[in-house]
Enzyme design. Sequence first.
Site, short mmCIF file in Angstrom:
data_model
loop_
_atom_site.label_atom_id
_atom_site.label_comp_id
_atom_site.label_asym_id
_atom_site.label_seq_id
_atom_site.Cartn_x
_atom_site.Cartn_y
_atom_site.Cartn_z
N LYS A 29 37.75 -77.14 34.73
CA LYS A 29 36.87 -77.59 33.64
C LYS A 29 36.47 -79.05 33.87
CE LYS A 29 36.56 -77.17 28.62
NZ LYS A 29 35.23 -76.55 28.56
N ARG A 33 45.55 -75.15 30.32
CA ARG A 33 44.38 -75.17 31.21
C ARG A 33 44.12 -76.60 31.73
NH1 ARG A 33 38.84 -72.81 29.06
NH2 ARG A 33 38.94 -74.70 27.79
N LEU A 46 34.74 -70.09 34.08
CA LEU A 46 35.81 -70.78 33.38
C LEU A 46 36.69 -69.74 32.69
CD1 LEU A 46 36.83 -73.68 32.71
CD2 LEU A 46 35.86 -73.29 30.46
N TYR A 78 37.92 -82.07 31.26
CA TYR A 78 37.90 -82.23 29.81
C TYR A 78 38.39 -80.96 29.13
CZ TYR A 78 33.64 -79.35 29.26
OH TYR A 78 32.74 -78.31 29.25
N GLU A 92 28.52 -66.24 33.36
CA GLU A 92 28.93 -66.64 32.01
C GLU A 92 27.77 -67.36 31.35
OE1 GLU A 92 32.21 -69.49 32.32
OE2 GLU A 92 31.32 -70.28 34.16
N1 PMP Z 1 32.50 -71.05 30.20
C1 PMP Z 1 31.99 -72.30 30.26
C2 PMP Z 1 31.09 -72.65 31.39
C3 PMP Z 1 32.30 -73.24 29.27
O1 PMP Z 1 31.81 -74.50 29.34
C4 PMP Z 1 33.12 -72.86 28.18
C5 PMP Z 1 33.44 -73.81 27.07
N2 PMP Z 1 34.01 -74.97 27.49
C6 PMP Z 1 33.63 -71.55 28.16
C7 PMP Z 1 33.29 -70.68 29.19
C8 PMP Z 1 34.52 -71.08 27.05
O2 PMP Z 1 35.82 -71.60 27.17
P1 PMP Z 1 36.72 -71.86 25.90
O3 PMP Z 1 36.82 -70.56 25.18
O4 PMP Z 1 38.02 -72.28 26.47
O5 PMP Z 1 36.05 -72.91 25.09
#
Ligand code: PMP
Length: 287
Positions: free
Chosen positions: A151, A52, A207, A33, A183
């Site tokens: 993701k 991505r 991620l 997603y 994270e």
């Molecule tokens: N880490 C995780 C585990 C996430 O779910 C997300 C958000 N989807 C992020 C980091 C941040 O990624 P982004 O800045 O692309 O939303």
Amino acid sequence: MTRTVYVNGAYVPENEATVSIFDRGFLMADGVYEVTSVLGGKLIDFAGHAIRLERSLSELDMAQPCDMDELLKIHRELVRVNEIDEGLVYLQITRGSDGDRDFLFPDPETTKPTIVLFTQDKPGLADSPAAKKGAKIISIEDIRWGRRDIKTVQLLYPSMGKMMAKKVGCDDAWLVEDGMVTEGTSNNAYIVKGNTIITRQLSNDILHGITRAAVLRMAKEAQMQVEERSFTIVEAQEADEAFTTSASAFVMPVVEIDGVALGDGKPGNIAKRLREIYLEESLKAAV
Ligand code: PMP
């Protein structure tokens, strides 16, 4: 107004959209997603999310249901028909359904991926009261699988983490593996020491946040130092500031970690400044 959603080539009212009970996203979490934010009716960093998404699909040997120009058109059309000024576009692609349940992947020649997109209206997303207050964080063990760079829709543990935080009156959780922060449950994690921003280096353990990439670039342009390395919860508790980044919450100051207030317990200046810069620059580049 009934929300219009997109499912497998059709724009339909949300209560008419259907997906098979045999869909592998539903049965196996076999799907990926993206979430793209919308500000002023425009998409923030669509290209980053599209790149991505391509990588997530390719890492899982999953077919791409349409090209990225088509995907952009669908995002824009949903924003238009649902009259979204501030909000999100959620996109999910799964390996589809071959009409039964089996661990083995179905033949991609005969089983097409499922693609679903919908909007979420979030007035006040940019001017968020939560960002003015800052977030209280707990730390929990990171017991997710080892390919967090993809993701996928396997979000049960992140959901449980948010529930654990809520139960003790906090806003979110940071995940810790081998003593180091990986994270947040749905965001990348940072600490600030003086003029230096510290965040974990990229690998399969986290991620690769689209907001992370933009914020680090903007921080460097604003003459801040950036160190990409792991840190512990104790180092975070002793830091001057902390924050998280994500496409849906931008830059979110962190004011407390495991009951320890950071600095004066208020959102830090660097986090606040980065949020402003990020919103300003992203709006300029929105499509
Ligand atoms: N880490 C995780 C585990 C996430 O779910 C997300 C958000 N989807 C992020 C980091 C941040 O990624 P982004 O800045 O692309 O939303």
